[in-house]
Design a protein around this motif. Structure first.
Motif, short mmCIF file in Angstrom:
data_model
loop_
_atom_site.label_atom_id
_atom_site.label_comp_id
_atom_site.label_asym_id
_atom_site.label_seq_id
_atom_site.Cartn_x
_atom_site.Cartn_y
_atom_site.Cartn_z
N LYS A 41 0.79 -1.24 0.00
CA LYS A 41 0.00 0.00 0.00
C LYS A 41 0.82 1.28 0.00
O LYS A 41 0.26 2.36 0.08
CB LYS A 41 -0.97 0.06 1.20
CG LYS A 41 -2.07 -0.97 1.14
CD LYS A 41 -3.12 -0.56 0.15
CE LYS A 41 -4.35 -1.43 0.25
NZ LYS A 41 -5.40 -1.02 -0.70
N ALA B 10 -3.85 -2.46 10.99
CA ALA B 10 -5.26 -2.80 10.79
C ALA B 10 -6.00 -2.59 12.11
O ALA B 10 -5.44 -2.80 13.18
CB ALA B 10 -5.41 -4.24 10.30
N PRO B 40 -11.41 0.16 -1.30
CA PRO B 40 -10.87 -0.90 -2.17
C PRO B 40 -11.17 -0.63 -3.65
O PRO B 40 -12.30 -0.28 -4.00
CB PRO B 40 -11.60 -2.15 -1.67
CG PRO B 40 -11.95 -1.85 -0.26
CD PRO B 40 -12.24 -0.39 -0.22
N SER B 83 -15.44 2.23 6.93
CA SER B 83 -14.44 1.21 6.64
C SER B 83 -13.67 1.59 5.39
O SER B 83 -14.26 1.84 4.33
CB SER B 83 -15.10 -0.16 6.45
OG SER B 83 -15.75 -0.57 7.63
N THR B 85 -9.10 2.22 4.01
CA THR B 85 -7.72 2.41 4.43
C THR B 85 -7.47 3.91 4.52
O THR B 85 -7.80 4.66 3.59
CB THR B 85 -6.74 1.78 3.43
OG1 THR B 85 -6.93 0.36 3.43
CG2 THR B 85 -5.29 2.08 3.81
N THR B 106 -3.59 2.67 7.50
CA THR B 106 -4.29 1.86 8.49
C THR B 106 -5.58 1.38 7.86
O THR B 106 -6.39 2.20 7.40
CB THR B 106 -4.61 2.65 9.77
OG1 THR B 106 -3.40 2.99 10.44
CG2 THR B 106 -5.51 1.83 10.70
N GLN B 107 -5.75 0.07 7.83
CA GLN B 107 -6.97 -0.51 7.26
C GLN B 107 -8.02 -0.61 8.36
O GLN B 107 -7.87 -1.41 9.29
CB GLN B 107 -6.68 -1.88 6.65
CG GLN B 107 -7.85 -2.47 5.91
CD GLN B 107 -7.49 -3.77 5.22
OE1 GLN B 107 -6.32 -4.14 5.13
NE2 GLN B 107 -8.48 -4.47 4.73
N THR B 109 -11.77 -1.44 9.69
CA THR B 109 -13.01 -2.18 9.44
C THR B 109 -13.97 -1.89 10.57
O THR B 109 -13.61 -2.08 11.74
CB THR B 109 -12.75 -3.69 9.36
OG1 THR B 109 -11.77 -3.95 8.35
CG2 THR B 109 -14.03 -4.44 9.03
#
Lengths: 111, 112
Positions: A41, B10, B40, B83, B85, B106-107, B109
């Protein structure tokens, strides 16, 4: 109306081939970029153009050649594609306050 | 060399569970710190720019703050649509081109 648009969105090609990605922005910005996003990423700048002139050329293999026919367009041509070139390539332009506006990305897979 | 480190890599939250994302940076003079959101299959979308320590910016459930060494993105009562990144980037005040250096993101969710 998409501000920064790039084509194609997905590209699967064989090693050794030559391919191009096209980019256009309708924001009236003078500066455009190509960024590469790897599998982790990280976004890294490849090239920057200001009013059709190259101003940044990071350590990128010379198989990558940008071309800017006018300040609204910045295309990326890649010769002799290698497996390691597989990544997502983002076109972007810079607006006021140095804000960068990105396109939707082009997913390149070299097989 | 400019560096940006984001943590955690994450983060999973329940809907309504507030939290913060961290962006630590080293830069030879800061011109600006940027926060982006990336969904995404999409390009990064600009959220905020912070220019000096002590500055704060807010947008809906998000608030970004800045110190001399780090920035935080606070998410209050998040919803599943938050949600994504979240990417942080710094722009140095010196250098001929002053290009951005990005962190790896930072992903986030958010579970319903």
């Amino acid at each position: 109306d998409t501000a920064v648009s790039q084509t194609p969105k997905y590209l699967v090609t064989q090693m050794g081939n030559d391919k191009s990605i096209k980019c256009e922005q309708n924001l009236g910005h003078d500066t455009m970029y190509w960024y590469k996003q790897d599998s982790k990423k990280f976004l890294k700048i490849m090239f920057s153009y200001n009013n059709k002139e190259l101003i940044i050329n990071e350590t990128v293999p010379n198989r990558f050649s940008p071309k800017s026919p006018d300040k609204a367009h910045l295309n990326l041509h890649i010769n002799s594609l290698e497996l390691g070139d597989s990544a997502v390539y983002f076109c972007a332009s810079r607006g006021t306050g140095n804000t960068i506006y990105f396109g939707e990305g082009s997913w390149l897979t070299v097989v | 060399e400019d560096q940006v480190t984001q943590s955690p890599e994450a983060l999973r939250l329940q809907e309504g569970e507030s939290s913060s994302l961290n962006c630590s940076y080293t830069v030879s003079g800061l011109r600006g710190l940027f926060w982006y959101r990336q969904d995404p299959g999409k390009g990064p979308e600009f959220l905020f720019t912070l220019y000096s320590a002590g500055e704060e910016k807010e947008k809906e459930r998000l608030k970004a703050t800045l110190t001399k060494k780090e920035s935080f993105l606070h998410i209050t009562a998040p919803k599943p649509e938050d949600s994504a990144t979240y990417l942080c980037a710094v722009q140095p005040s010196s250098g001929s081109a002053r290009q951005l250096t990005f962190g790896s993101g930072t992903q986030l969710t958010v579970l319903p």
